[in-house]
Enzyme design. Structure first.
Site, PDB file in Angstrom:
ATOM      1  NE  ARG A 151      -4.168  -1.829   1.879  1.00 29.23           N
ATOM      2  CZ  ARG A 151      -4.193  -2.798   2.795  1.00 29.23           C
ATOM      3  NH1 ARG A 151      -3.357  -2.770   3.810  1.00 29.23           N
ATOM      4  NH2 ARG A 151      -5.062  -3.768   2.691  1.00 29.23           N
ATOM      5  CE  LYS A 162      -2.066  13.532 -14.270  1.00 29.94           C
ATOM      6  NZ  LYS A 162      -2.489  14.059 -15.578  1.00 29.94           N
ATOM      7  CD  GLU A 214       4.680  16.032 -22.901  1.00 28.96           C
ATOM      8  OE1 GLU A 214       4.188  17.078 -22.429  1.00 28.96           O
ATOM      9  OE2 GLU A 214       4.050  14.960 -22.974  1.00 28.96           O
ATOM     10  CE  LYS A 221       3.764  17.157 -14.246  1.00 30.87           C
ATOM     11  NZ  LYS A 221       3.859  15.959 -15.050  1.00 30.87           N
ATOM     12  CD  GLU A 263      -5.514  16.030 -15.265  1.00 27.74           C
ATOM     13  OE1 GLU A 263      -4.331  15.667 -15.183  1.00 27.74           O
ATOM     14  OE2 GLU A 263      -6.267  15.730 -16.202  1.00 27.74           O
ATOM     15  NE  ARG A 309      -0.835  16.606 -12.725  1.00 29.40           N
ATOM     16  CZ  ARG A 309      -0.080  15.830 -11.952  1.00 29.40           C
ATOM     17  NH1 ARG A 309      -0.240  15.848 -10.653  1.00 29.40           N
ATOM     18  NH2 ARG A 309       0.842  15.042 -12.481  1.00 29.40           N
ATOM     19  CG  ASN A 314      -3.688  16.437 -19.776  1.00 26.17           C
ATOM     20  OD1 ASN A 314      -2.654  15.786 -19.671  1.00 26.17           O
ATOM     21  ND2 ASN A 314      -4.638  16.408 -18.866  1.00 26.17           N
ATOM     22  CG  HIS A 327      -1.168  15.331 -23.564  1.00 21.12           C
ATOM     23  ND1 HIS A 327      -0.443  16.491 -23.736  1.00 21.12           N
ATOM     24  CD2 HIS A 327      -0.314  14.453 -22.980  1.00 21.12           C
ATOM     25  CE1 HIS A 327       0.784  16.311 -23.264  1.00 21.12           C
ATOM     26  NE2 HIS A 327       0.889  15.092 -22.805  1.00 21.12           N
ATOM     27  CG  HIS A 348      -3.321  10.540 -24.865  1.00 24.49           C
ATOM     28  ND1 HIS A 348      -3.785  10.949 -23.645  1.00 24.49           N
ATOM     29  CD2 HIS A 348      -1.987  10.387 -24.706  1.00 24.49           C
ATOM     30  CE1 HIS A 348      -2.777  11.040 -22.788  1.00 24.49           C
ATOM     31  NE2 HIS A 348      -1.674  10.716 -23.416  1.00 24.49           N
ATOM     32  CG  HIS A 395       3.612  10.695 -25.013  1.00 30.69           C
ATOM     33  ND1 HIS A 395       2.230  10.705 -25.099  1.00 30.69           N
ATOM     34  CD2 HIS A 395       3.931  11.659 -24.118  1.00 30.69           C
ATOM     35  CE1 HIS A 395       1.734  11.614 -24.271  1.00 30.69           C
ATOM     36  NE2 HIS A 395       2.751  12.219 -23.667  1.00 30.69           N
TER      37      HIS A 395
HETATM   38  N1  GLY Z   1       1.640  14.827 -17.861  1.00 31.75           N
HETATM   39  C1  GLY Z   1       0.585  15.589 -17.370  1.00 31.75           C
HETATM   40  C2  GLY Z   1       0.500  15.625 -15.873  1.00 31.75           C
HETATM   41  O1  GLY Z   1       1.399  15.179 -15.199  1.00 31.75           O
HETATM   42  O2  GLY Z   1      -0.474  16.110 -15.365  1.00 31.75           O
END
Ligand code: GLY
Length: 382
Positions: A131, A153, A195, A236, A246, A250, A254, A257, A261, A276
Protein backbone atom coordinates in the site's frame (compact mmCIF):
# COMPACT_ATOMS: atom_id res chain seq x y z
CA UNK A 1 32.03 18.03 -17.77
CA UNK A 2 34.68 17.02 -15.27
CA UNK A 3 34.34 17.88 -11.61
CA UNK A 4 34.44 16.37 -8.19
CA UNK A 5 31.31 14.96 -6.56
CA UNK A 6 31.12 18.02 -4.32
CA UNK A 7 31.29 20.30 -7.35
CA UNK A 8 28.56 18.30 -9.03
CA UNK A 9 26.42 18.72 -5.94
CA UNK A 10 27.02 22.44 -5.80
CA UNK A 11 26.20 23.07 -9.45
CA UNK A 12 22.72 21.63 -9.50
CA UNK A 13 19.48 23.58 -9.59
CA UNK A 14 16.70 22.85 -7.11
CA UNK A 15 12.95 23.05 -7.70
CA UNK A 16 10.55 22.48 -4.79
CA UNK A 17 7.26 20.70 -5.23
CA UNK A 18 5.21 22.11 -2.35
CA UNK A 19 2.71 19.47 -1.26
CA UNK A 20 2.72 19.71 2.52
CA UNK A 21 4.07 16.56 4.13
CA UNK A 22 4.52 15.04 0.65
CA UNK A 23 6.75 17.90 -0.56
CA UNK A 24 9.94 16.97 -2.39
CA UNK A 25 12.82 18.41 -4.35
CA UNK A 26 13.69 18.08 -8.00
CA UNK A 27 17.46 18.36 -8.44
CA UNK A 28 18.64 19.26 -11.95
CA UNK A 29 22.18 19.30 -13.25
CA UNK A 30 24.86 17.76 -15.44
CA UNK A 31 26.77 15.04 -13.56
CA UNK A 32 24.34 15.26 -10.66
CA UNK A 33 23.82 11.52 -10.18
CA UNK A 34 27.48 10.86 -9.41
CA UNK A 35 27.24 13.25 -6.48
CA UNK A 36 23.84 12.20 -5.23
CA UNK A 37 24.91 9.51 -2.76
CA UNK A 38 24.30 11.62 0.32
CA UNK A 39 20.93 12.79 -1.03
CA UNK A 40 19.68 9.23 -1.43
CA UNK A 41 21.34 8.02 1.77
CA UNK A 42 19.68 10.97 3.52
CA UNK A 43 16.30 9.38 2.84
CA UNK A 44 17.21 6.80 5.48
CA UNK A 45 16.33 3.57 3.64
CA UNK A 46 18.06 0.25 4.28
CA UNK A 47 17.31 -1.31 0.90
CA UNK A 48 16.40 -0.22 -2.62
CA UNK A 49 14.92 -1.85 -5.71
CA UNK A 50 16.14 -0.18 -8.89
CA UNK A 51 13.55 -0.60 -11.64
CA UNK A 52 15.03 0.05 -15.05
CA UNK A 53 14.93 -1.18 -18.65
CA UNK A 54 17.45 -3.28 -20.53
CA UNK A 55 18.98 -0.28 -22.40
CA UNK A 56 19.19 2.21 -19.56
CA UNK A 57 20.11 -0.47 -17.01
CA UNK A 58 23.20 -1.50 -18.99
CA UNK A 59 24.32 2.13 -19.18
CA UNK A 60 23.62 3.42 -15.69
CA UNK A 61 22.47 0.75 -13.19
CA UNK A 62 25.96 -0.52 -12.22
CA UNK A 63 27.17 2.95 -11.17
CA UNK A 64 23.95 3.68 -9.27
CA UNK A 65 24.10 0.27 -7.56
CA UNK A 66 27.73 0.82 -6.51
CA UNK A 67 26.87 4.25 -5.14
CA UNK A 68 23.92 2.93 -3.11
CA UNK A 69 25.92 -0.02 -1.79
CA UNK A 70 28.69 2.35 -0.70
CA UNK A 71 25.99 4.21 1.20
CA UNK A 72 25.16 0.93 2.98
CA UNK A 73 21.93 -0.01 1.13
CA UNK A 74 21.05 -3.53 0.02
CA UNK A 75 20.26 -3.20 -3.70
CA UNK A 76 18.18 -5.30 -6.11
CA UNK A 77 17.81 -4.45 -9.78
CA UNK A 78 14.75 -5.37 -11.86
CA UNK A 79 14.99 -4.79 -15.59
CA UNK A 80 12.07 -4.74 -18.03
CA UNK A 81 11.96 -4.56 -21.83
CA UNK A 82 12.26 -1.02 -23.18
CA UNK A 83 9.14 0.46 -24.75
CA UNK A 84 5.50 1.26 -24.10
CA UNK A 85 4.49 -2.43 -24.14
CA UNK A 86 6.04 -2.76 -20.66
CA UNK A 87 3.31 -0.53 -19.20
CA UNK A 88 1.10 -3.60 -18.85
CA UNK A 89 -0.34 -5.86 -16.15
CA UNK A 90 2.08 -8.72 -16.87
CA UNK A 91 5.15 -6.50 -16.37
CA UNK A 92 3.59 -4.82 -13.34
CA UNK A 93 3.01 -8.26 -11.78
CA UNK A 94 6.64 -9.19 -12.43
CA UNK A 95 7.96 -5.93 -10.94
CA UNK A 96 5.71 -6.12 -7.85
CA UNK A 97 6.76 -9.74 -7.28
CA UNK A 98 10.44 -8.82 -7.55
CA UNK A 99 10.02 -5.95 -5.05
CA UNK A 100 8.37 -8.33 -2.59
CA UNK A 101 10.99 -11.06 -3.18
CA UNK A 102 13.66 -8.48 -2.38
CA UNK A 103 11.87 -7.76 0.93
CA UNK A 104 11.64 -4.06 0.17
CA UNK A 105 9.73 -2.50 3.06
CA UNK A 106 7.59 0.63 3.18
CA UNK A 107 10.47 2.72 4.51
CA UNK A 108 12.83 1.44 1.81
CA UNK A 109 13.03 2.79 -1.73
CA UNK A 110 11.89 1.91 -5.19
CA UNK A 111 14.14 3.79 -7.62
CA UNK A 112 12.82 4.39 -11.15
CA UNK A 113 15.89 4.60 -13.41
CA UNK A 114 14.69 5.27 -16.94
CA UNK A 115 12.33 7.23 -19.14
CA UNK A 116 8.59 7.74 -18.86
CA UNK A 117 7.66 4.06 -19.21
CA UNK A 118 9.91 2.96 -16.35
CA UNK A 119 8.89 5.95 -14.20
CA UNK A 120 5.17 5.30 -14.63
CA UNK A 121 5.50 1.53 -14.11
CA UNK A 122 7.90 1.67 -11.15
CA UNK A 123 5.92 4.49 -9.55
CA UNK A 124 2.70 2.49 -9.82
CA UNK A 125 4.38 -0.60 -8.35
CA UNK A 126 5.67 1.60 -5.50
CA UNK A 127 2.14 2.96 -5.00
CA UNK A 128 0.50 -0.45 -4.60
CA UNK A 129 3.07 -2.81 -3.08
CA UNK A 130 2.52 -2.84 0.71
CA UNK A 131 0.00 0.00 0.00
CA UNK A 132 2.80 2.40 -0.72
CA UNK A 133 6.61 2.38 -0.69
CA UNK A 134 8.69 5.54 -1.02
CA UNK A 135 10.20 6.06 -4.43
CA UNK A 136 12.82 8.15 -6.18
CA UNK A 137 12.67 9.16 -9.81
CA UNK A 138 15.92 9.17 -11.79
CA UNK A 139 14.59 10.22 -15.21
CA UNK A 140 16.92 9.43 -18.11
CA UNK A 141 14.94 10.93 -21.00
CA UNK A 142 14.21 14.60 -21.65
CA UNK A 143 10.50 13.81 -21.67
CA UNK A 144 10.71 12.23 -18.24
CA UNK A 145 12.85 15.08 -16.85
CA UNK A 146 10.44 17.82 -17.94
CA UNK A 147 7.15 16.02 -17.37
CA UNK A 148 6.51 12.43 -16.36
CA UNK A 149 8.91 12.13 -13.39
CA UNK A 150 7.32 15.15 -11.68
CA UNK A 151 3.86 15.31 -10.13
CA UNK A 152 3.13 11.76 -9.01
CA UNK A 153 1.09 10.38 -11.91
CA UNK A 154 1.88 6.67 -12.15
CA UNK A 155 0.25 3.86 -14.05
CA UNK A 156 0.03 1.41 -16.90
CA UNK A 157 -1.96 1.20 -20.13
CA UNK A 158 -5.16 -0.79 -20.75
CA UNK A 159 -6.37 -2.24 -24.06
CA UNK A 160 -8.98 0.56 -23.88
CA UNK A 161 -6.39 3.35 -23.80
CA UNK A 162 -3.24 4.87 -22.38
CA UNK A 163 -2.63 5.42 -18.64
CA UNK A 164 -6.15 4.28 -17.75
CA UNK A 165 -5.01 2.24 -14.73
CA UNK A 166 -2.93 4.04 -12.16
CA UNK A 167 -2.57 6.03 -8.99
CA UNK A 168 -1.24 9.33 -7.75
CA UNK A 169 1.93 8.58 -5.78
CA UNK A 170 4.44 11.36 -5.29
CA UNK A 171 8.16 10.56 -5.36
CA UNK A 172 10.35 11.49 -2.39
CA UNK A 173 13.03 12.95 -4.65
CA UNK A 174 13.64 13.53 -8.38
CA UNK A 175 17.24 13.47 -9.63
CA UNK A 176 17.36 14.87 -13.16
CA UNK A 177 20.94 14.47 -14.38
CA UNK A 178 20.92 16.29 -17.71
CA UNK A 179 24.22 14.65 -18.68
CA UNK A 180 22.40 11.29 -18.89
CA UNK A 181 20.57 12.70 -21.94
CA UNK A 182 23.81 12.81 -23.97
CA UNK A 183 23.27 9.19 -25.08
CA UNK A 184 19.63 9.74 -26.12
CA UNK A 185 18.78 9.36 -29.81
CA UNK A 186 17.87 12.66 -31.50
CA UNK A 187 14.31 11.45 -31.99
CA UNK A 188 13.91 11.09 -28.19
CA UNK A 189 15.38 14.54 -27.58
CA UNK A 190 12.87 16.00 -30.05
CA UNK A 191 10.01 14.16 -28.37
CA UNK A 192 11.02 15.50 -24.96
CA UNK A 193 11.42 18.97 -26.41
CA UNK A 194 7.75 18.95 -27.44
CA UNK A 195 6.77 18.52 -23.77
CA UNK A 196 9.25 21.30 -22.87
CA UNK A 197 8.03 23.98 -25.27
CA UNK A 198 4.50 23.06 -24.16
CA UNK A 199 5.04 25.10 -20.98
CA UNK A 200 5.60 28.22 -23.09
CA UNK A 201 2.45 27.55 -25.06
CA UNK A 202 0.38 27.03 -21.90
CA UNK A 203 1.05 30.28 -20.04
CA UNK A 204 4.58 31.58 -20.59
CA UNK A 205 5.03 33.40 -23.92
CA UNK A 206 8.52 34.58 -22.86
CA UNK A 207 9.58 30.96 -22.45
CA UNK A 208 8.21 30.20 -25.93
CA UNK A 209 10.35 33.04 -27.32
CA UNK A 210 13.35 31.73 -25.38
CA UNK A 211 12.75 28.24 -26.81
CA UNK A 212 12.49 29.61 -30.34
CA UNK A 213 15.92 31.24 -29.90
CA UNK A 214 17.67 28.56 -27.82
CA UNK A 215 16.33 25.14 -28.82
CA UNK A 216 19.60 24.05 -30.50
CA UNK A 217 21.42 24.43 -27.16
CA UNK A 218 18.80 22.24 -25.47
CA UNK A 219 19.35 19.55 -28.12
CA UNK A 220 23.16 19.80 -28.02
CA UNK A 221 23.47 19.68 -24.23
CA UNK A 222 24.62 23.23 -23.54
CA UNK A 223 23.62 25.14 -20.40
CA UNK A 224 20.34 25.87 -22.20
CA UNK A 225 19.34 22.26 -21.44
CA UNK A 226 19.48 22.72 -17.66
CA UNK A 227 17.65 26.03 -17.98
CA UNK A 228 14.86 24.47 -20.05
CA UNK A 229 14.46 21.53 -17.64
CA UNK A 230 14.38 23.92 -14.68
CA UNK A 231 11.75 26.22 -16.21
CA UNK A 232 9.62 23.23 -17.22
CA UNK A 233 9.88 21.66 -13.75
CA UNK A 234 9.10 25.00 -12.04
CA UNK A 235 6.01 25.43 -14.19
CA UNK A 236 4.85 21.89 -13.55
CA UNK A 237 5.62 22.06 -9.82
CA UNK A 238 3.51 25.21 -9.50
CA UNK A 239 0.54 23.61 -11.25
CA UNK A 240 0.83 20.35 -9.29
CA UNK A 241 1.08 22.26 -5.99
CA UNK A 242 -2.26 23.95 -6.65
CA UNK A 243 -4.06 21.01 -8.26
CA UNK A 244 -2.38 17.71 -7.45
CA UNK A 245 -5.31 15.49 -8.46
CA UNK A 246 -6.27 17.32 -11.66
CA UNK A 247 -9.60 18.69 -10.60
CA UNK A 248 -8.80 21.98 -12.33
CA UNK A 249 -5.69 23.67 -13.70
CA UNK A 250 -3.53 20.57 -13.96
CA UNK A 251 -5.51 19.62 -17.06
CA UNK A 252 -3.65 22.48 -18.81
CA UNK A 253 -0.62 20.17 -18.88
CA UNK A 254 -2.60 18.08 -21.33
CA UNK A 255 -2.27 20.67 -24.10
CA UNK A 256 -2.00 18.64 -27.30
CA UNK A 257 -2.80 15.40 -25.50
CA UNK A 258 -6.45 14.82 -26.49
CA UNK A 259 -5.47 14.88 -30.16
CA UNK A 260 -2.12 13.25 -29.38
CA UNK A 261 -3.46 10.30 -27.39
CA UNK A 262 -6.01 9.60 -30.13
CA UNK A 263 -3.20 9.56 -32.69
CA UNK A 264 -1.15 7.17 -30.56
CA UNK A 265 -4.18 4.91 -30.25
CA UNK A 266 -5.05 4.79 -33.96
CA UNK A 267 -1.40 4.10 -34.80
CA UNK A 268 -1.45 1.15 -32.38
CA UNK A 269 1.21 2.69 -30.05
CA UNK A 270 3.70 1.68 -32.75
CA UNK A 271 6.88 3.58 -31.93
CA UNK A 272 8.15 3.13 -35.48
CA UNK A 273 5.30 5.44 -36.54
CA UNK A 274 4.76 7.78 -33.63
CA UNK A 275 6.15 8.24 -30.13
CA UNK A 276 4.41 10.13 -27.35
CA UNK A 277 6.28 13.43 -27.63
CA UNK A 278 5.77 13.48 -31.40
CA UNK A 279 2.07 12.88 -30.87
CA UNK A 280 2.01 15.79 -28.39
CA UNK A 281 3.78 18.08 -30.89
CA UNK A 282 1.26 17.22 -33.59
CA UNK A 283 -1.56 17.49 -31.07
CA UNK A 284 -0.41 20.96 -29.99
CA UNK A 285 -0.25 22.14 -33.61
CA UNK A 286 -3.78 20.74 -34.02
CA UNK A 287 -5.00 22.38 -30.80
CA UNK A 288 -3.82 25.76 -32.14
CA UNK A 289 -5.37 25.17 -35.59
CA UNK A 290 -8.61 24.03 -33.96
CA UNK A 291 -8.54 27.16 -31.79
CA UNK A 292 -8.26 29.21 -34.99
CA UNK A 293 -11.16 27.26 -36.52
CA UNK A 294 -13.21 28.03 -33.39
CA UNK A 295 -12.47 31.75 -33.78
CA UNK A 296 -10.46 31.86 -30.56
CA UNK A 297 -6.88 32.37 -31.69
CA UNK A 298 -5.11 34.35 -34.41
CA UNK A 299 -3.89 32.39 -37.42
CA UNK A 300 -0.53 34.12 -36.95
CA UNK A 301 0.07 32.45 -33.59
CA UNK A 302 -0.88 29.03 -34.92
CA UNK A 303 1.55 29.52 -37.82
CA UNK A 304 4.33 30.53 -35.39
CA UNK A 305 3.71 27.44 -33.26
CA UNK A 306 3.75 25.13 -36.26
CA UNK A 307 6.83 26.78 -37.78
CA UNK A 308 8.79 26.41 -34.54
CA UNK A 309 7.82 22.77 -34.02
CA UNK A 310 8.80 21.95 -37.60
CA UNK A 311 12.10 23.81 -37.27
CA UNK A 312 12.81 21.70 -34.18
CA UNK A 313 12.19 18.56 -36.25
CA UNK A 314 8.75 17.63 -34.92
CA UNK A 315 5.65 16.49 -36.83
CA UNK A 316 2.76 18.96 -37.11
CA UNK A 317 0.50 17.46 -39.80
CA UNK A 318 -1.30 14.11 -40.05
CA UNK A 319 0.55 13.48 -43.31
CA UNK A 320 3.78 13.38 -41.27
CA UNK A 321 2.67 10.07 -39.71
CA UNK A 322 3.71 7.09 -41.83
CA UNK A 323 0.80 4.82 -42.77
CA UNK A 324 -2.15 7.20 -42.28
CA UNK A 325 -4.49 7.59 -39.31
CA UNK A 326 -7.85 6.33 -40.60
CA UNK A 327 -11.02 8.40 -40.70
CA UNK A 328 -12.28 11.35 -38.64
CA UNK A 329 -14.65 8.92 -36.89
CA UNK A 330 -11.76 6.61 -36.00
CA UNK A 331 -10.01 9.56 -34.33
CA UNK A 332 -13.20 10.73 -32.59
CA UNK A 333 -13.80 7.18 -31.31
CA UNK A 334 -10.27 7.10 -29.91
CA UNK A 335 -10.93 10.38 -28.08
CA UNK A 336 -13.98 8.92 -26.34
CA UNK A 337 -11.68 7.02 -23.93
CA UNK A 338 -9.84 10.18 -22.92
CA UNK A 339 -9.69 10.66 -19.13
CA UNK A 340 -11.05 14.18 -19.60
CA UNK A 341 -14.33 12.94 -21.06
CA UNK A 342 -17.16 13.91 -18.70
CA UNK A 343 -20.65 12.63 -19.45
CA UNK A 344 -19.53 11.94 -23.03
CA UNK A 345 -18.61 15.61 -23.68
CA UNK A 346 -15.11 16.36 -24.92
CA UNK A 347 -12.70 18.60 -23.07
CA UNK A 348 -9.81 20.17 -24.95
CA UNK A 349 -7.03 22.50 -23.98
CA UNK A 350 -7.43 25.33 -26.47
CA UNK A 351 -5.60 28.62 -26.85
CA UNK A 352 -6.40 32.30 -27.28
CA UNK A 353 -2.77 32.72 -28.32
CA UNK A 354 0.76 31.62 -27.45
CA UNK A 355 0.90 31.42 -23.65
CA UNK A 356 -2.86 31.80 -23.32
CA UNK A 357 -4.19 28.25 -23.11
CA UNK A 358 -7.37 27.37 -21.29
CA UNK A 359 -9.59 24.39 -20.50
CA UNK A 360 -12.51 24.21 -22.94
CA UNK A 361 -15.27 21.92 -21.65
CA UNK A 362 -18.21 20.56 -23.61
CA UNK A 363 -16.66 21.02 -27.05
CA UNK A 364 -19.27 19.83 -29.59
CA UNK A 365 -18.23 16.56 -31.19
CA UNK A 366 -19.50 17.77 -34.60
CA UNK A 367 -17.04 20.70 -34.52
CA UNK A 368 -14.18 18.34 -33.75
CA UNK A 369 -15.31 15.98 -36.48
CA UNK A 370 -15.51 18.76 -39.09
CA UNK A 371 -12.01 19.92 -38.08
CA UNK A 372 -10.61 16.39 -38.34
CA UNK A 373 -12.12 15.93 -41.80
CA UNK A 374 -10.23 19.09 -42.87
CA UNK A 375 -7.05 17.87 -41.19
CA UNK A 376 -7.21 14.47 -42.89
CA UNK A 377 -7.77 16.18 -46.26
CA UNK A 378 -4.71 18.35 -45.48
CA UNK A 379 -6.87 21.46 -45.82
CA UNK A 380 -6.65 23.00 -42.36
CA UNK A 381 -5.24 26.45 -42.64
CA UNK A 382 -4.08 28.55 -39.82
N1 GLY B 1 1.64 14.83 -17.86
C1 GLY B 1 0.58 15.59 -17.37
C2 GLY B 1 0.50 15.62 -15.87
O1 GLY B 1 1.40 15.18 -15.20
O2 GLY B 1 -0.47 16.11 -15.36
Amino acid sequence: MSGTMDEAQQMHRVVQVALGERSYEILIGRGLLAGARSRIAGLGARAAAIITDDHVGDLHAPALTAMLEEAGLRVTTVSVSPGEASKAFATLEHVCGAILDARIERGDLVIALGGGVVGDLAGFAAAIVRRGIRFVQVPTSLLAQVDSSVGGKTGINAPQGKNLIGAFHQPSLVLADTGLLDTLPLREIRAGYAETVKYGLIDDPDFFDWCAANWPGVYEGGPEREHAVEIACRAKAAIVARDERETGDRALLNLGHTFGHALERVTGYDSARLIHGEAVALGMAQAFRFSVAQGLCSGQDAVRVEAHLREAGLPTRLADIPGGVGSADDLLGAMAQDKKVVGGALTFILARGIGASFIAKGVPAQDVRAFLVQEIAGLSGA
